[in-house]
Design an enzyme around this catalytic site. Structure first.
Site, PDB file in Angstrom:
ATOM      1  N   HIS A 109       0.815  -1.206   0.000  1.00 58.94           N
ATOM      2  CA  HIS A 109       0.000   0.000   0.000  1.00 58.94           C
ATOM      3  C   HIS A 109       0.855   1.265   0.000  1.00 58.94           C
ATOM      4  O   HIS A 109       0.379   2.322  -0.426  1.00 58.94           O
ATOM      5  CB  HIS A 109      -0.963  -0.016   1.185  1.00 58.94           C
ATOM      6  CG  HIS A 109      -2.106  -0.958   0.995  1.00 58.94           C
ATOM      7  ND1 HIS A 109      -3.360  -0.740   1.526  1.00 58.94           N
ATOM      8  CD2 HIS A 109      -2.197  -2.130   0.312  1.00 58.94           C
ATOM      9  CE1 HIS A 109      -4.164  -1.735   1.189  1.00 58.94           C
ATOM     10  NE2 HIS A 109      -3.468  -2.593   0.460  1.00 58.94           N
ATOM     11  N   HIS A 272      -1.930 -12.699  -1.919  1.00 60.17           N
ATOM     12  CA  HIS A 272      -2.984 -13.410  -1.202  1.00 60.17           C
ATOM     13  C   HIS A 272      -2.602 -14.845  -0.854  1.00 60.17           C
ATOM     14  O   HIS A 272      -3.432 -15.593  -0.339  1.00 60.17           O
ATOM     15  CB  HIS A 272      -4.286 -13.364  -2.006  1.00 60.17           C
ATOM     16  CG  HIS A 272      -4.881 -11.994  -2.071  1.00 60.17           C
ATOM     17  ND1 HIS A 272      -6.054 -11.712  -2.731  1.00 60.17           N
ATOM     18  CD2 HIS A 272      -4.457 -10.811  -1.550  1.00 60.17           C
ATOM     19  CE1 HIS A 272      -6.324 -10.417  -2.618  1.00 60.17           C
ATOM     20  NE2 HIS A 272      -5.365  -9.849  -1.909  1.00 60.17           N
TER      21      HIS A 272
END
Length: 743
Positions: A109, A272
């Site tokens: 991020h 993920h």
């Protein structure tokens, strides 16, 4: 003074007796963000040309971050980070006893705000520490990740920036869970204030999506689907659980971050493979973000009133669950899980759409993050299912399922690109883990492999250039076109490489391809003649010659104005090849407008003067530099298609301060032309005779009070020499913006 922040603010905003009876609200105090913009919200914001002033840097102007970073024992730093990752803290317990997935999300991020369209965003300055990014909904609870790293930052102090530490922590997290990364480069220097020059979108509410028009056409230069998200909504577009619609959003947002389909699949799957999502309860239990939190929370936000507020009771995205049976180990279980079950739509405890295996399959295969006696079924997000059902993503995903080694290589490369895309050329990379491989997205230029020209050669080349028949206008415009592609955000563009002679730059409308080809042809001839006459191996690159020729033209124009100046020139640029130039990637650098050349492309949302300010910001110019460059380029005749707009002089090609003197002439009145809202007519106030024409960019230097103050300096009778010398200094700065070898 009261310690109660809310009470103090409330008192400040209460109307005092005797005030205006219709004034229902008070203007904010300057310390609260009040000021001129409250009265005139559309005024030019010149503060974006004064970013990160030296007086705001507590380390002082003499601090050399690169030198400090080189003193680090990087393996020791990584060991300290690894120790943090596996030492769970009671105040924010680690899922599965390992903070690795948390740090991957933080690093992702930090870097993931980058967008290729304007080069802004990214992890290169540690902006995740500041508003608005520190309080974006998508960055929920990452304030805790940075606090967990504080002992490492404290230990190494100024030798390790927050910007570097956040990315390095992501790498160490991957490695500590069994993944082999592609490499790491330091060199990201912290800033000390939020970026006020990044347009994050038109919305004034979190998760708003007013950025779309037509058939879900995302406004440029934005790279996310909603305000406060990094890329896409994991539940699907606007929370609609449609994997194919989600795939469209994924493809567009990742493309805007310079990722292709394979890189996109690898990044999502790789990320993920680790960790879990957090949505244990009703999101109404979550308090304000860091910037809105009370003073006593000390910069931590999202206080959670559900259960213990942490660990098994954590609420972040509102989604809940892990993707794989091995959440803190690198393996191929993400794709094995994605393709191993059929999926049914469900909702998390927080009410968010997500997917679980049909018929209760997979139950008990996923460990609980905090209680070894519990287990769960795997969870997938709508955006994960897009990798299985989108017709382009699906074959890539199946190939990675069948060839885990290809996934590992693709993820390693894509992760390195994600976390280093905004760092600019390899010359800026620091540390022992810099990869040796040359990557196309790094915009490589060859190393210097010849003797450079000396002062005598430079003087001789200037004579040849000025005798070539090329005009001052042509030489200045070509050098400007070559150098002014630079972008201070991602450090791309600039004169090094001479990519102005390659696709796509040589075909850009703003560069006037036919005229450019003629100028480059003449300069190439001079280069070839110079090389043919040398026997000592001394060479001049076309990149150097373009800049040298522009400087020679500026010197000539200054001499004709009565001033003998030398434009600084340092050889050392080299010429890139078409093979090592990513045409699609470089297309993002094409100017939609360039007020320095009075060029305005079609279909612009903002008026030309705002676009000028934006380009000046990309070029890292100050307001005085912006002012003097526009005034100089106008009288030098550098306008697009040799337009007379703003050429407020009777002697084009001579470096005078006429632009400013004539713009501020009280004997001239200006009015719109009536044919083009970007064109104005300057007429003699007494006779009405047409004297000049100018653009919005030109007239703003007389209209805007701050820019007029600078214009008045250069219009003054005693400023003729100052104008020339300031122009030369600003010109040289632009020509050398990409010369990191000179730092």
């Amino acid at each position: 003074m009261s310690e109660n922040h809310e009470t103090v603010v409330s008192e400040l905003n209460e109307e005092s007796g005797g005030g205006c009876p219709v004034a229902h609200e008070r203007a904010p105090h300057p310390t609260q963000g009040g000021g001129n913009r409250g009265w005139w919200p559309n005024r030019l914001n010149l503060k974006i040309l004064a970013k990160n002033p030296a007086v705001a840097n507590p380390l002082g102007e003499e601090f050399d971050y690169a030198a400090a970073f080189r003193t680090l024992d990087l393996p020791a730093v990584k060991r300290d980070i690894a120790q943090v990752l596996t030492t769970s803290q009671d105040w924010w317990p680690a899922d599965y006893g390992h903070y690795g997935p948390f740090m991957i999300r933080m690093a992702w991020h930090s870097a993931g705000t980058y967008r290729i369209s304007d080069g802004r965003g990214g992890g290169g300055a540690g902006q995740q520490r500041f508003a608005p990014l520190n309080s974006w909904p998508d960055n929920g609870n990452l304030d805790k990740a940075r606090r967990l790293l504080w002992p490492v930052k404290k230990k190494y102090g100024q030798a390790l920036s927050w910007a570097d530490l956040m990315i390095l922590a992501g790498n160490v997290a991957l490695e500590s869970m069994g993944f082999t990364t592609f490499g790491f480069a330091g060199g990201r220097e912290d800033v000390w204030e939020p970026d006020e020059d990044v347009y994050w979108g038109p919305e004034t509410t979190w998760l708003g999506d007013e950025r779309y028009t037509g058939d879900r056409e995302l406004e440029n230069p934005l790279g996310a689907v909603q305000m406060g998200l990094i890329y896409v909504n994991p539940e699907g577009p606007n929370g609609t659980p449609d994997p194919l619609a989600a795939a469209r959003d994924i493809r567009e947002t990742f493309r805007r971050m310079a990722m292709d389909d394979e890189e996109t699949v690898a990044l999502i799957a790789g990320g993920h493979t680790f960790g879990k999502t957090h949505g244990a309860g009703d999101p109404d239990n979550v308090g304000p973000e860091p910037e809105g939190a009370p003073l006593e929370t000390q910069g931590l936000g999202w206080k959670n009133a559900f259960g213990t507020g942490k660990g098994a009771d954590a609420i972040t995205s509102g989604l809940e669950g892990a993707w794989t049976p091995t959440p803190v180990s690198w393996d191929n279980s993400f794709f094995e899980t994605l393709f191993g079950y059929e999926w049914a739509l469900t909702k998390s405890p927080a009410g968010a759409y997500q997917w679980k295996p049909k018929g209760g399959a997979g139950a008990g295969t996923v460990p609980d993050a905090h209680d070894a006696a519990k287990s769960h079924a795997p969870t997938m997000l709508t955006t994960d299912l897009a990798l299985r059902f989108d017709p382009v993503y699906e074959p890539i995903s199946r190939r990675f399922l069948e060839h885990p080694d290809e996934l590992a290589d693709a993820f390693a490369r894509a992760w390195f690109k994600l976390t280093h895309r905004d760092m600019g050329p390899v010359a800026r990379y620091l540390g022992p883990e810099v990869p040796a491989e040359t990557l196309l997205w790094q915009d490589p230029v060859p190393a210097v492999d010849h003797e450079l020209v000396d002062a005598a050669d430079v003087a001789a080349l200037k004579v040849r250039v000025l005798a070539s028949g090329l005009s001052v206008s042509e030489l200045v415009a070509t050098a400007w076109a070559s150098a002014s592609t630079f972008r201070g955000g991602d450090k791309r563009g600039g004169a090094n490489g001479a990519r102005i002679r390659l696709e796509p730059q040589r075909g850009w409308e703003v560069n006037e391809p036919d005229r450019l080809a003629a100028v480059l042809g003449t300069l190439t001839g001079i280069q070839e003649e110079f090389h043919a006459a040398r026997t000592d191996g001394r060479r001049v690159s076309l990149a150097d010659l373009i800049v040298l020729a522009g400087g020679a033209a500026v010197e000539q124009a200054a001499r004709e104005a009565g001033f003998d100046v030398e434009v600084p020139f340092t050889p050392g640029r080299t010429d890139a090849s078409q093979e090592l130039t990513d045409v699609e990637s470089f297309a993002a650098l094409e100017p939609a407008a360039d007020g320095f050349r009075n060029y305005l492309g079609k279909g612009q949302r903002l008026p030309a003067e705002y676009l000028l300010l934006d380009r000046a910001n990309l070029l890292t110019l100050s307001a005085p530099e912006l002012t003097v460059l526009v005034g100089g380029l106008r009288v030098l005749g550098a306008n697009f298609r040799q337009s007379s707009l703003g050429v407020l002089t009777a002697t084009p090609g001579v470096l005078t301060n006429d632009f400013f003197a004539n713009l501020l002439d009280l004997g001239t009145t200006w009015r719109p032309s009536g044919e083009d809202d970007n064109v104005f007519e300057g007429r003699d106030a007494a006779t009405g005779e047409l004297t000049w024409t100018g653009s919005r960019v030109d007239l703003v230097f007389g209209s805007n009070s701050e820019l007029r103050a600078f214009a008045e300096v250069y219009a003054s009778d005693d400023a003729r020499e100052k104008f020339v010398r300031d122009f030369v200094a600003a010109w040289a700065k632009v020509m050398n913006l990409d010369r990191y070898d000179l730092a």
